[in-house]
Design an enzyme around this catalytic site. Structure first.
Site, short mmCIF file in Angstrom:
data_model
loop_
_atom_site.label_atom_id
_atom_site.label_comp_id
_atom_site.label_asym_id
_atom_site.label_seq_id
_atom_site.Cartn_x
_atom_site.Cartn_y
_atom_site.Cartn_z
N HIS A 227 0.81 -1.22 0.00
CA HIS A 227 0.00 0.00 0.00
C HIS A 227 0.84 1.27 0.00
O HIS A 227 0.93 1.97 -1.00
CB HIS A 227 -0.94 -0.02 1.21
CG HIS A 227 -1.80 1.18 1.36
ND1 HIS A 227 -2.93 1.38 0.61
CD2 HIS A 227 -1.70 2.25 2.16
CE1 HIS A 227 -3.49 2.53 0.94
NE2 HIS A 227 -2.76 3.08 1.89
N GLU A 267 -3.74 -4.41 9.99
CA GLU A 267 -4.02 -3.55 8.84
C GLU A 267 -3.06 -2.37 8.74
O GLU A 267 -3.44 -1.21 8.90
CB GLU A 267 -5.46 -3.05 8.86
CG GLU A 267 -6.49 -4.16 8.75
CD GLU A 267 -7.90 -3.63 8.56
OE1 GLU A 267 -8.09 -2.82 7.63
OE2 GLU A 267 -8.78 -4.01 9.34
N HIS A 269 -1.11 0.60 7.17
CA HIS A 269 -1.33 1.47 6.01
C HIS A 269 -0.15 2.43 5.85
O HIS A 269 0.85 2.09 5.23
CB HIS A 269 -2.66 2.22 6.13
CG HIS A 269 -3.84 1.40 5.77
ND1 HIS A 269 -4.11 1.02 4.48
CD2 HIS A 269 -4.83 0.87 6.53
CE1 HIS A 269 -5.21 0.30 4.44
NE2 HIS A 269 -5.67 0.18 5.68
N GLU A 284 -4.45 0.36 11.24
CA GLU A 284 -5.83 0.84 11.21
C GLU A 284 -6.65 0.34 12.39
O GLU A 284 -7.68 0.91 12.73
CB GLU A 284 -6.50 0.42 9.89
CG GLU A 284 -7.78 1.17 9.60
CD GLU A 284 -8.31 0.92 8.20
OE1 GLU A 284 -9.51 1.21 7.99
OE2 GLU A 284 -7.55 0.45 7.35
#
Length: 313
Positions: A227, A267, A269, A284
């Site tokens: 990402h 998660e 990011h 996250e």
């Protein structure tokens, strides 16, 4: 390899959604809380501070501005935000309705440049709030990440399978990527001028050298959904694998190492180099994770050796 540890610092409840992160002008870590519409500030050893925006504004990417303040995009409110280190917030509406601003970075001209995902435009805003928009040559490109070079800005075109370059006077050049469905998102420029980017759709890290050569490095897990990425002081590129709960690094000669995060399903990011020289990433699920400057992460325990390492030519 010497064992290392990863520290996780809880900065919100899971509903807050830490998303992007940057080192602020005050040497604190600033981060967006995309789900709760807040901007956070964190200094290790202290309680995090949250500044509430419109709860539905969707603050996304964040960066330190040229004016001693922190700037950020508001994806759902279609605004650019500015917050001082004292917590004073100013918001700038954009000329194009429902444009979906996402990536933001300081340009070599001292202005803030940003992407408009839903409007196929690259925007520029001065510290005083004057906005200019530059349309792309194609529709549905979904420009996403943005990074500064010495005399231009580079950006990803997530739905066009390309990266673009825009000069300070608004001239845009598009460079197609070799892999169909690459869906690039994050982007950074290394000290040697190499442009690095994530290919979330292909499970690869790509780079373009100053002479125009594009190379793509497949990750050990092609379904890992890389990402965001950043470059450290040594020129090593660090990236998050949002879909695989890992952080990875790639050197200029193509050595890829991936590391599992200790908390399942965290998660990861946004990612940045912190004021302490460590690599920090926003999780996250409600925390910031810190890797020491030479840190490795264990697959499940937070201490031990890399999950996998490979050299790709």
């Amino acid at each position: 390899m010497t064992e290392r540890t990863v520290e996780e610092h809880v900065v919100s409840d899971p509903a807050g959604g830490p998303y992007a992160i940057t080192t602020g002008p005050d040497s604190a870590l600033w981060f967006t809380l995309v789900h709760s519409g807040r901007i956070g500030r964190f200094v290790p050893g202290r309680e995090p501070i949250h500044h509430q925006l419109d709860p539905d504004s969707g603050p996304s990417v964040i960066c330190t501005g040229p004016d001693g303040a922190v700037w950020f995009t508001q994806y759902r409110a279609h605004r650019i935000g500015r917050i001082t280190t004292a917590g004073e917030v100013t918001e700038f509406p954009l000329p194009t309705a429902r444009c979906g601003p996402f990536g933001i970075a300081v340009g070599p001209d001292g202005a803030l440049w940003f992407t408009e995902t839903a409007a196929d435009r690259i925007g520029r805003i001065t510290p005083q709030g004057s906005v200019t928009e530059y349309p792309l040559s194609r529709t549905g490109a979904f420009p996403s990440g943005l990074a500064a070079d010495q005399d231009a800005m580079w950006f990803t075109m997530n739905q066009a399978g390309a990266i673009g370059r825009i000069t300070m006077d608004g001239r845009i050049t598009v460079h197609e990527l070799p892999t169909e469905g690459a869906a690039p998102v994050g982007i950074t420029v290394a000290p040697d001028g190499t442009v690095w980017f994530t290919e979330i759709g292909a499970g690869q890290i790509g780079c373009r050298t100053p002479d125009g050569r594009i190379t793509e490095y497949p990750l050990p897990d092609r379904s890992s959904r890389p990402h965001a990425l950043t470059t450290d002081a040594h020129g090593t590129v660090w990236f998050t694998e949002w879909g695989a709960n890992r952080i990875g690094s790639v050197t200029g000669d193509g050595v890829i190492t991936v590391y599992g995060l200790p908390t399942p399903g965290s998660e990861p990011h946004g990612i940045t180099v912190g004021p302490d020289g460590a690599v920090w990433t926003a999780l996250e699920t409600g925390a910031l994770a810190r890797l020491a400057p030479t840190a490795a992460l264990a697959e499940t325990t937070g201490s031990a050796v890399p999950t996998e390492k490979r050299h790709l030519s």
